[in-house]
Design an enzyme around this catalytic site. Structure first.
Site, PDB file in Angstrom:
ATOM      1  N   PHE A 182       0.840  -1.190   0.000  1.00 23.42           N
ATOM      2  CA  PHE A 182       0.000   0.000   0.000  1.00 23.42           C
ATOM      3  C   PHE A 182       0.877   1.243   0.000  1.00 23.42           C
ATOM      4  O   PHE A 182       2.057   1.212   0.364  1.00 23.42           O
ATOM      5  CB  PHE A 182      -0.934   0.016   1.219  1.00 23.42           C
ATOM      6  CG  PHE A 182      -0.234   0.060   2.543  1.00 23.42           C
ATOM      7  CD1 PHE A 182       0.022   1.266   3.183  1.00 23.42           C
ATOM      8  CD2 PHE A 182       0.181  -1.110   3.167  1.00 23.42           C
ATOM      9  CE1 PHE A 182       0.672   1.311   4.405  1.00 23.42           C
ATOM     10  CE2 PHE A 182       0.829  -1.076   4.397  1.00 23.42           C
ATOM     11  CZ  PHE A 182       1.077   0.139   5.016  1.00 23.42           C
ATOM     12  N   CYS A 183       0.287   2.344  -0.449  1.00 26.20           N
ATOM     13  CA  CYS A 183       0.956   3.647  -0.467  1.00 26.20           C
ATOM     14  C   CYS A 183      -0.116   4.719  -0.321  1.00 26.20           C
ATOM     15  O   CYS A 183      -1.277   4.414  -0.072  1.00 26.20           O
ATOM     16  CB  CYS A 183       1.772   3.827  -1.745  1.00 26.20           C
ATOM     17  SG  CYS A 183       0.795   3.703  -3.262  1.00 26.20           S
ATOM     18  N   THR A 184       0.245   5.971  -0.481  1.00 22.22           N
ATOM     19  CA  THR A 184      -0.685   7.063  -0.185  1.00 22.22           C
ATOM     20  C   THR A 184      -1.904   7.061  -1.100  1.00 22.22           C
ATOM     21  O   THR A 184      -3.042   7.036  -0.644  1.00 22.22           O
ATOM     22  CB  THR A 184       0.030   8.423  -0.293  1.00 22.22           C
ATOM     23  OG1 THR A 184       1.188   8.405   0.535  1.00 22.22           O
ATOM     24  CG2 THR A 184      -0.896   9.552   0.139  1.00 22.22           C
ATOM     25  N   GLY A 186      -1.862   5.214  -4.378  1.00 22.73           N
ATOM     26  CA  GLY A 186      -1.877   4.083  -5.292  1.00 22.73           C
ATOM     27  C   GLY A 186      -0.774   4.043  -6.315  1.00 22.73           C
ATOM     28  O   GLY A 186      -0.443   2.979  -6.846  1.00 22.73           O
ATOM     29  N   ILE A 211      -4.066   4.548   0.662  1.00 19.73           N
ATOM     30  CA  ILE A 211      -4.513   4.847   2.023  1.00 19.73           C
ATOM     31  C   ILE A 211      -5.650   5.864   2.009  1.00 19.73           C
ATOM     32  O   ILE A 211      -6.605   5.763   2.783  1.00 19.73           O
ATOM     33  CB  ILE A 211      -3.338   5.391   2.852  1.00 19.73           C
ATOM     34  CG1 ILE A 211      -2.198   4.378   2.903  1.00 19.73           C
ATOM     35  CG2 ILE A 211      -3.793   5.747   4.264  1.00 19.73           C
ATOM     36  CD1 ILE A 211      -0.862   4.979   3.305  1.00 19.73           C
TER      37      ILE A 211
END
Length: 316
Positions: A182-184, A186, A211
């Site tokens: 996951f990241c901020t 995508g 996220i």
């Protein structure tokens, strides 16, 4: 939300631009003509960035971007702010829209399996899942998912080496990794999951919309997220429902500061914080103090201090 005037659009699209430089003038003109501010990155692999403005202005710029080659299905994450998140508009040409340092990697050739926020908790609660936060260390420090591994990277360029080492450790334990990332918003996961699949792993997943999408759609009482999420604008961090968080930026080094950080004797508004105090000279701090004074004078006049240029942490 009705009183939150500014519309913020975080966007990206992997596509193939043969001549990204040729797209820059019209894109910048569209932003300036519609009083939209922020930063957009153009590269041969696509477009990435965050912009803010009035509803009509943002719509006009998004319509322009969707008219670019391969951008009809542009990925956009929107939120609101009562204050203007950006002071300027920049369109920059880059080699990569998110820099991983893997020139032959093509996210268009295949990425991990997208997982909707509503299905994410079940995936990451599986003890067989290796959950990896692909963001940089200062972002992870203020919030992450329970049980996530932190690569402790200073730059996204460090991620491939970290992953190869971690994979070797897992395989030495006799485990075939089942990876969830996951990241901020995508975009980093588009590259990180493409990289992992190119390394030969098949069971690779990532959180669709990142996220921010999770925090918008999953109620706090059902959430496995802990802390706040760093964002690359003047909001600094957000929480559930994308409510503005409690962090502020150090104007000397642009690191996110918690309430505890701001009680440190090494914190001085606009001048220093516990993260950077030891790395700055007295001369530098004097310059920062004068810059802060000019910024406060400009705010008192109700205008921006146009000379205020702050170093900014990179999402790469």
């Amino acid at each position: 939300m009705a009183d939150q005037t500014f519309r913020i659009a975080a966007l990206y699209q992997f596509t193939r631009f043969d001549e990204p430089a040729s797209l820059k003038p019209a894109l910048l003109d569209a932003c300036l003509a519609n009083n939209v501010r922020g930063t957009l990155l153009l590269a041969r692999e696509g477009i990435n960035g965050t912009i803010a403005g009035m509803d009509a202005g943002i719509k006009a710029v998004l319509d322009h971007i969707r008219g670019l080659p391969g951008c009809a299905k542009l990925e956009v994450k929107e939120s609101r702010s009562v204050t203007e998140p950006f002071h300027r508009m920049k369109v920059r040409l880059k080699k990569e829209i998110v820099t991983m340092g893997q020139p032959d990697l093509d996210p268009l050739a295949g990425v991990g399996t997208y997982v909707a926020p509503e299905d994410w908790n079940a995936l990451i609660s599986d003890p067989e899942t290796i959950l990896i936060d692909t963001r940089n260390d200062y972002e992870v420090a203020i919030g992450t998912f329970a049980g996530a591994e932190d690569p402790k990277t200073k730059s996204f360029r460090e991620f491939p080496e970290w992953f190869r080492q971690r994979r070797a450790e897992l395989e030495a334990e006799g485990k075939t990794p089942k990876i969830a990332m996951f990241c901020t918003g995508g975009i980093r996961c588009e590259k990180s999951t493409a990289f992992v699949k190119a390394e030969g792993l098949d069971e690779v997943y990532h959180l669709k919309g990142g996220i921010l999408n999770y925090l918008e759609h999953i109620p706090a009482e059902q959430s496995l997220w802990q802390g706040e999420c760093f964002v690359f604008d003047e909001r600094v961090s957000v929480g559930h429902g994308l409510a503005v968080g409690n962090h502020e930026l150090c104007r000397a080094c642009r690191m996110p500061l918690s309430e505890e950080d701001r009680t440190s004797p090494r914190f001085e508004l606009g001048v220093s914080c516990p993260h950077c105090y030891a790395t700055r000279t007295d001369e530098q701090r004097a310059r920062y103090a004068e810059r802060q004074r000019q910024e406060e004078l400009a705010q008192a006049r109700g205008s921006d201090h146009v000379g205020a240029q702050f170093p900014k942490p990179s999402p790469d």
